[in-house]
Design a protein around this motif. Structure first.
Motif, PDB file in Angstrom:
ATOM      1  N   UNK A  82      40.996 -50.671   8.959  1.00 60.68           N
ATOM      2  CA  UNK A  82      40.405 -50.688   7.628  1.00 60.68           C
ATOM      3  C   UNK A  82      39.004 -51.141   7.356  1.00 60.68           C
ATOM      4  N   UNK A  83      38.563 -52.020   8.124  1.00 64.30           N
ATOM      5  CA  UNK A  83      37.229 -52.543   8.118  1.00 64.30           C
ATOM      6  C   UNK A  83      36.158 -51.613   8.808  1.00 64.30           C
ATOM      7  N   UNK A  84      35.244 -51.116   8.150  1.00 63.89           N
ATOM      8  CA  UNK A  84      34.415 -50.311   8.908  1.00 63.89           C
ATOM      9  C   UNK A  84      33.061 -50.883   9.516  1.00 63.89           C
ATOM     10  N   UNK A  85      32.542 -50.162  10.315  1.00 66.53           N
ATOM     11  CA  UNK A  85      31.448 -50.730  11.087  1.00 66.53           C
ATOM     12  C   UNK A  85      30.287 -49.843  10.578  1.00 66.53           C
ATOM     13  N   UNK A  86      29.373 -50.313   9.821  1.00 67.14           N
ATOM     14  CA  UNK A  86      28.145 -49.746   9.522  1.00 67.14           C
ATOM     15  C   UNK A  86      27.028 -50.047  10.176  1.00 67.14           C
ATOM     16  N   UNK A 110      21.450 -53.398  19.748  1.00 64.36           N
ATOM     17  CA  UNK A 110      22.484 -53.574  20.960  1.00 64.36           C
ATOM     18  C   UNK A 110      23.714 -52.696  20.883  1.00 64.36           C
ATOM     19  N   UNK A 111      23.594 -51.287  21.265  1.00 67.41           N
ATOM     20  CA  UNK A 111      24.673 -50.487  21.161  1.00 67.41           C
ATOM     21  C   UNK A 111      25.859 -51.054  21.949  1.00 67.41           C
ATOM     22  N   UNK A 112      25.714 -51.483  23.049  1.00 73.60           N
ATOM     23  CA  UNK A 112      26.965 -51.939  23.825  1.00 73.60           C
ATOM     24  C   UNK A 112      27.756 -53.213  22.867  1.00 73.60           C
ATOM     25  N   UNK A 113      27.123 -53.983  22.289  1.00 72.71           N
ATOM     26  CA  UNK A 113      27.681 -55.182  21.594  1.00 72.71           C
ATOM     27  C   UNK A 113      28.185 -54.429  20.334  1.00 72.71           C
ATOM     28  N   UNK A 114      27.591 -53.652  19.644  1.00 72.79           N
ATOM     29  CA  UNK A 114      28.200 -52.834  18.512  1.00 72.79           C
ATOM     30  C   UNK A 114      29.428 -52.158  18.965  1.00 72.79           C
ATOM     31  N   UNK A 115      29.481 -51.374  19.908  1.00 72.09           N
ATOM     32  CA  UNK A 115      30.735 -50.824  20.326  1.00 72.09           C
ATOM     33  C   UNK A 115      31.809 -51.481  20.647  1.00 72.09           C
ATOM     34  N   UNK A 116      31.540 -52.675  21.238  1.00 68.74           N
ATOM     35  CA  UNK A 116      32.516 -53.420  21.528  1.00 68.74           C
ATOM     36  C   UNK A 116      33.053 -54.264  20.142  1.00 68.74           C
ATOM     37  N   UNK A 117      32.184 -54.691  19.262  1.00 70.29           N
ATOM     38  CA  UNK A 117      32.642 -55.186  18.069  1.00 70.29           C
ATOM     39  C   UNK A 117      33.520 -54.458  17.196  1.00 70.29           C
ATOM     40  N   UNK A 118      33.013 -53.117  17.135  1.00 64.42           N
ATOM     41  CA  UNK A 118      33.725 -52.143  16.176  1.00 64.42           C
ATOM     42  C   UNK A 118      35.102 -52.084  16.594  1.00 64.42           C
ATOM     43  N   UNK A 119      35.467 -52.131  18.093  1.00 61.94           N
ATOM     44  CA  UNK A 119      36.867 -52.148  18.516  1.00 61.94           C
ATOM     45  C   UNK A 119      37.753 -53.423  18.221  1.00 61.94           C
ATOM     46  N   UNK A 120      36.922 -54.516  18.026  1.00 64.51           N
ATOM     47  CA  UNK A 120      37.664 -55.692  17.510  1.00 64.51           C
ATOM     48  C   UNK A 120      37.950 -55.822  15.943  1.00 64.51           C
ATOM     49  N   UNK A 121      37.339 -54.914  15.335  1.00 63.58           N
ATOM     50  CA  UNK A 121      37.482 -55.232  13.696  1.00 63.58           C
ATOM     51  C   UNK A 121      38.965 -54.792  13.305  1.00 63.58           C
ATOM     52  N   UNK A 122      39.440 -55.485  12.190  1.00 60.41           N
ATOM     53  CA  UNK A 122      40.736 -55.379  11.727  1.00 60.41           C
ATOM     54  C   UNK A 122      40.763 -53.825  11.079  1.00 60.41           C
TER      55      UNK A 122
END
Length: 387
Positions: free
Chosen positions: A247-251, A233-245
């Motif tokens: 220094x925390x990567x999204x793989x 789900x590309x939309x959910x991933x893009x929303x999640x990576x904006x909320x990561x602290x």
């Protein structure tokens, strides 16, 4: 010319490529990409002469480790003992532990980067309490950390069956993160990959599950290197990576939408930890090096044409994608047979496998197109498809 069956069982002619793609012909560069961290989740090569009823998965260790050297030779990192390696689908913990130790030693020998899966698959699915689940995670974390590999904390079927709500996930993951010696990768694997993981993080509501997931990360600063998200789900991933602290990567683990997610939106982007980069290693490495040079259009020009193959390999039932991955490894000459742990080579139909061959060949993915065609003909012959 080769005759391939379509999804309706009708034979049609296909003319294989004569030459591989330039990226496949070009000598690999072991220098890792710099703009993104790129992991390929690697498959395992079964021992074709082993007794499948022995109760223990048997691997061809030479071929299995040689394939990891192939991935490192392209500058990719290796994600070991993950679902691509049939973890939870024939590869039990005892063999996964040996795989982790052998692959980590190989990584040290060649200077490759490796991260290894930490799970709870030494436990039966039903019966354990939360303390037992924590203990299983801790046992596997200790094995991985002793090898010097980075830990990828995988989603647990047993925890999904045992947990009563979000607080149980916060408890188990919180205790494990407190013990981790180095920052880990947290893996959120969706139910399309494993139906037993439905409702992970304590809710079938993905917004609520995301909140719990983020709370775990936020409550343990410095303990999470990144998150691997496999929800397709590309939309959910893009929303999640904006909320990561910070220094925390999204793989990304999205084998449907990886080009756009890795390329990014100009502000945020995903790194990669993908099963499809097992067969796509030369093209993936070529693409990310173009991104290193600032050529975003060139990156998309290399990777976008690979998406139809990836979507085909990962079509429902998605969990059987490993069959196509191993088929392509055999056709490409990375192993001498098309046999999988647990007989999983039978999980996909002949028309599905024929289409995988056609799509991969059209990409120029095979360094020796003649070998790939000859092996595909042998597979067709075994199934009674005359040429």
């Amino acid at each position: 010319m080769i005759r391939l069956p379509d999804e309706n069982g009708v034979l049609r002619a296909y003319e294989p490529r004569a030459e591989p793609a330039d990226a496949v012909l070009r000598p690999p560069s072991a220098s890792p990409p710099v703009s993104r961290t790129v992991f390929a989740a690697a498959h395992v090569v079964a021992d074709p002469l082993a007794d499948p009823n022995s109760g223990r998965a048997a691997l061809d260790w030479d071929a299995t480790l040689a394939f990891r050297r192939h991935l490192w030779s392209h500058g990719l990192c290796v994600a070991e003992a993950m679902d691509t390696a049939q973890r939870g689908a024939g590869l039990e913990w005892a063999v996964a532990a040996e795989l982790t130790e052998r692959s980590a030693a190989e990584a040290r020998a060649v200077g490759g980067r490796i991260a290894c899966g930490v799970g709870t698959d030494q436990l039966p699915l039903a019966g354990p309490d939360l303390a037992t689940v924590r203990g299983a995670y801790e046992e596997q974390l200790e094995v991985v950390e002793k090898t010097g590999a980075q830990a990828i904390v995988m989603a647990s079927r047993v925890l999904a069956a045992t947990a009563r709500g979000p607080e149980d996930y916060l408890d188990v993951y919180g205790e494990l993160l407190r013990q981790a010696a180095e920052p880990v990768v947290l893996h959120w694997l969706g139910p399309m990959f494993d139906p037993a993981l439905e409702g992970y993080w304590g809710s079938t509501d993905l917004d609520a599950a995301t909140g719990t997931f983020l709370r775990i990360i936020e409550e343990h600063p410095g303990k999470v290197d990144g998150v691997k998200v496999s929800l397709l789900d590309a939309g959910r991933e893009t929303a999640l990576r904006r909320r990561l602290p910070d220094g925390v990567r999204c793989y990304t683990g999205d084998d449907f939408n990886y080009p756009e997610l890795v390329a990014g939106d100009g502000e945020f982007y995903s790194h990669a930890l993908l099963g499809v980069f097992d067969p796509l290693a030369p093209l993936a490495a070529e693409a990310v090096r173009l991104l290193d040079a600032g050529d975003r259009d060139g990156f998309r020009a290399v990777l976008d044409p690979t998406v139809p193959l990836s979507r085909h390999l990962f079509r429902v039932p998605t969990r059987f994608y490993k069959t196509g991955v191993v088929l392509l490894a055999w056709l490409a000459g990375h192993q001498d047979h098309f046999v999988m742990v647990g007989g999983m080579q039978s999980a996909r139909s002949l028309p599905h496998l024929a289409r995988a061959y056609e799509l991969a060949d059209a990409l120029g993915l095979f360094a020796d197109p003649g070998l790939a065609e000859a092996r595909m003909r042998r597979l067709l012959d075994v199934h009674g498809v005359a040429q």
